[in-house]
Design a protein around this motif. Structure first.
Motif, PDB file in Angstrom:
ATOM      1  N   UNK A 271       0.823  -1.207   0.000  1.00  9.48           N
ATOM      2  CA  UNK A 271       0.000   0.000   0.000  1.00  9.48           C
ATOM      3  C   UNK A 271       0.858   1.259   0.000  1.00  9.48           C
ATOM      4  N   UNK A 272       1.986   1.225   0.717  1.00 12.05           N
ATOM      5  CA  UNK A 272       2.861   2.385   0.769  1.00 12.05           C
ATOM      6  C   UNK A 272       3.847   2.324  -0.386  1.00 12.05           C
ATOM      7  N   UNK A 273       3.717   3.236  -1.315  1.00  7.40           N
ATOM      8  CA  UNK A 273       4.581   3.308  -2.477  1.00  7.40           C
ATOM      9  C   UNK A 273       5.661   4.371  -2.249  1.00  7.40           C
ATOM     10  N   UNK A 274       6.668   4.451  -3.139  1.00  3.74           N
ATOM     11  CA  UNK A 274       7.740   5.445  -2.953  1.00  3.74           C
ATOM     12  C   UNK A 274       7.243   6.862  -2.714  1.00  3.74           C
ATOM     13  N   UNK A 275       6.194   7.274  -3.398  1.00  8.33           N
ATOM     14  CA  UNK A 275       5.688   8.637  -3.210  1.00  8.33           C
ATOM     15  C   UNK A 275       5.150   8.831  -1.792  1.00  8.33           C
ATOM     16  N   UNK A 276       4.570   7.751  -1.209  1.00 11.39           N
ATOM     17  CA  UNK A 276       4.076   7.838   0.163  1.00 11.39           C
ATOM     18  C   UNK A 276       5.217   7.899   1.163  1.00 11.39           C
TER      19      UNK A 276
ATOM     20  N   UNK B 205      10.877   4.139  17.832  1.00  9.29           N
ATOM     21  CA  UNK B 205      11.948   5.049  17.475  1.00  9.29           C
ATOM     22  C   UNK B 205      12.659   4.606  16.199  1.00  9.29           C
ATOM     23  N   UNK B 206      12.427   3.359  15.801  1.00 13.15           N
ATOM     24  CA  UNK B 206      13.073   2.820  14.608  1.00 13.15           C
ATOM     25  C   UNK B 206      12.047   2.050  13.791  1.00 13.15           C
ATOM     26  N   UNK B 207      12.083   2.233  12.484  1.00 12.62           N
ATOM     27  CA  UNK B 207      11.135   1.550  11.597  1.00 12.62           C
ATOM     28  C   UNK B 207      11.881   1.131  10.343  1.00 12.62           C
ATOM     29  N   UNK B 208      11.848  -0.176  10.050  1.00 10.06           N
ATOM     30  CA  UNK B 208      12.437  -0.689   8.822  1.00 10.06           C
ATOM     31  C   UNK B 208      11.317  -1.184   7.912  1.00 10.06           C
ATOM     32  N   UNK B 209      11.445  -0.853   6.642  1.00 16.06           N
ATOM     33  CA  UNK B 209      10.399  -1.204   5.699  1.00 16.06           C
ATOM     34  C   UNK B 209      11.001  -1.854   4.459  1.00 16.06           C
ATOM     35  N   UNK B 210      10.292  -2.827   3.922  1.00 12.71           N
ATOM     36  CA  UNK B 210      10.690  -3.456   2.681  1.00 12.71           C
ATOM     37  C   UNK B 210       9.736  -3.082   1.559  1.00 12.71           C
ATOM     38  N   UNK B 211       9.727  -3.883   0.520  1.00 11.90           N
ATOM     39  CA  UNK B 211       8.780  -3.791  -0.612  1.00 11.90           C
ATOM     40  C   UNK B 211       9.067  -2.664  -1.602  1.00 11.90           C
ATOM     41  N   UNK B 212       9.655  -1.568  -1.141  1.00 13.70           N
ATOM     42  CA  UNK B 212       9.966  -0.478  -2.060  1.00 13.70           C
ATOM     43  C   UNK B 212      11.468  -0.472  -2.321  1.00 13.70           C
TER      44      UNK B 212
ATOM     45  N   UNK C  60      14.481   5.853  10.104  1.00  4.15           N
ATOM     46  CA  UNK C  60      13.681   5.122   9.128  1.00  4.15           C
ATOM     47  C   UNK C  60      14.643   4.426   8.178  1.00  4.15           C
ATOM     48  N   UNK C  61      14.472   3.114   8.010  1.00  8.07           N
ATOM     49  CA  UNK C  61      15.366   2.355   7.148  1.00  8.07           C
ATOM     50  C   UNK C  61      14.611   1.601   6.068  1.00  8.07           C
ATOM     51  N   UNK C  62      15.190   1.524   4.892  1.00 12.42           N
ATOM     52  CA  UNK C  62      14.621   0.744   3.791  1.00 12.42           C
ATOM     53  C   UNK C  62      15.620  -0.348   3.430  1.00 12.42           C
ATOM     54  N   UNK C  63      15.160  -1.602   3.402  1.00  9.39           N
ATOM     55  CA  UNK C  63      16.112  -2.696   3.189  1.00  9.39           C
ATOM     56  C   UNK C  63      15.838  -3.518   1.939  1.00  9.39           C
ATOM     57  N   UNK C  64      14.987  -3.014   1.060  1.00 10.22           N
ATOM     58  CA  UNK C  64      14.713  -3.756  -0.166  1.00 10.22           C
ATOM     59  C   UNK C  64      15.727  -3.342  -1.231  1.00 10.22           C
ATOM     60  N   UNK C  65      16.601  -4.262  -1.586  1.00  7.15           N
ATOM     61  CA  UNK C  65      17.651  -3.958  -2.552  1.00  7.15           C
ATOM     62  C   UNK C  65      17.467  -4.748  -3.845  1.00  7.15           C
ATOM     63  N   UNK C  66      16.226  -5.084  -4.156  1.00  9.22           N
ATOM     64  CA  UNK C  66      15.893  -5.594  -5.471  1.00  9.22           C
ATOM     65  C   UNK C  66      16.632  -6.835  -5.921  1.00  9.22           C
ATOM     66  N   UNK C  67      16.453  -7.956  -5.224  1.00  6.92           N
ATOM     67  CA  UNK C  67      17.124  -9.193  -5.631  1.00  6.92           C
ATOM     68  C   UNK C  67      16.586  -9.707  -6.963  1.00  6.92           C
ATOM     69  N   UNK C  68      15.275  -9.564  -7.179  1.00  8.58           N
ATOM     70  CA  UNK C  68      14.685 -10.023  -8.430  1.00  8.58           C
ATOM     71  C   UNK C  68      15.129  -9.131  -9.585  1.00  8.58           C
ATOM     72  N   UNK C  69      15.351  -9.732 -10.759  1.00  7.54           N
ATOM     73  CA  UNK C  69      15.859  -8.987 -11.909  1.00  7.54           C
ATOM     74  C   UNK C  69      14.941  -7.831 -12.304  1.00  7.54           C
ATOM     75  N   UNK C  70      13.637  -7.966 -12.066  1.00  3.83           N
ATOM     76  CA  UNK C  70      12.690  -6.935 -12.471  1.00  3.83           C
ATOM     77  C   UNK C  70      12.891  -5.627 -11.719  1.00  3.83           C
TER      78      UNK C  70
END
Length: 247
Positions: free
Chosen positions: A39-44, A64-71, A92-102
């Motif tokens: 539901x939360x996209x990069x623009x959000x 105090x800390x929030x990690x999110x994936x998917x984006x 705020x941390x983002x840990x999705x580093x795009x393992x899939x080729x897409x």
């Protein structure tokens, strides 16, 4: 579907399985899960970080800390949202580093421990070597099918000292919350233990005589009696030798 997910779950939880061998399973899940349900996209995320601010969100969540994936990070960096965003003592941390080729990156993971927070991942699309602090990249494909890096961003880590200070603050806040809650529960007007015999909470089915009077206990089918709302537990049986002790 769920049987298939159970098999994937077994694979991804096996710590001895190399990331390269998990690629097929993760790609399969991403094909129908990530884009379709997030539901939360990069623009959000950009709005949360830049306009709303972490404090307003985190105060309501009690964190105090929030990690999110998917984006994928290569969709966040162009919007000014880095791997780790610090606003005061909030992260705020983002840990999705795009393992899939897409998703056009090399794949990675976030390491969180007493030595800090940093990214670990592959250094190229061939996934031959895992390194610390790999860049987030945006890969493009040549006409011959090979890939090249169009853009790259540095994933700056959180140092050991900063991480431990932040976790210490989080634990102190949680301890204060628990102690305040305990104080409220043990204050005036609060009584621990006992059995609540409020008739509204009990559903007792007893035998009565023809006039509606409850029969004595000796005539009640105690073994088969429907008694809901009360669960007696005998902790121990101790002989009483001094009757004066109960006066």
């Amino acid at each position: 579907v769920f049987d298939g997910l159970s098999l994937i779950q077994q694979d991804v939880r096996d710590m001895n399985t190399p990331l390269a061998d998990l690629h097929e399973a993760l790609t399969l899940v991403n094909s129908w899960y990530a884009d379709a349900t997030t539901k939360l996209k990069p623009k959000n995320i950009e709005k949360i970080v830049k306009k709303i601010g972490l404090e307003k969100i985190y105060t309501r969540l009690g964190i105090k800390t929030w990690f999110m994936g998917h984006n994928p990070l290569n969709t966040l960096y162009p919007k000014g949202v880095e791997f780790l965003v610090r606003q005061g003592e909030l992260t705020f941390g983002s840990f999705d580093k795009g393992l899939s080729a897409k998703f056009n990156d090399n794949g990675g993971m976030v390491h969180i421990g007493t030595d800090g927070i940093f990214m670990r991942g592959y250094d190229d699309r061939q996934k031959g070597k895992i390194i610390d602090h790999p860049n987030t990249v945006l890969l493009k494909m040549n006409e011959d099918g090979t890939t090249f890096t169009e853009k790259a961003w540095t994933n700056d880590p959180m140092s050991r000292d900063n991480f431990l200070d932040q976790m210490d603050g989080q634990l102190a806040a949680e301890e204060a919350y628990l102690m305040a809650d305990f104080s409220e529960r043990t204050g005036e007007g609060w009584h621990q233990g006992g059995i609540n015999l409020d008739a509204r909470l009990l559903n007792m089915q007893v035998r009565r005589d023809g006039k509606g009077v409850v029969l004595p206990a000796s005539q009640q089918p105690v073994v088969n009696m429907a008694l809901e709302g009360l669960s007696p537990v005998i902790i121990s049986v101790v002989p009483l030798k001094d009757f004066a002790a109960i006066e």
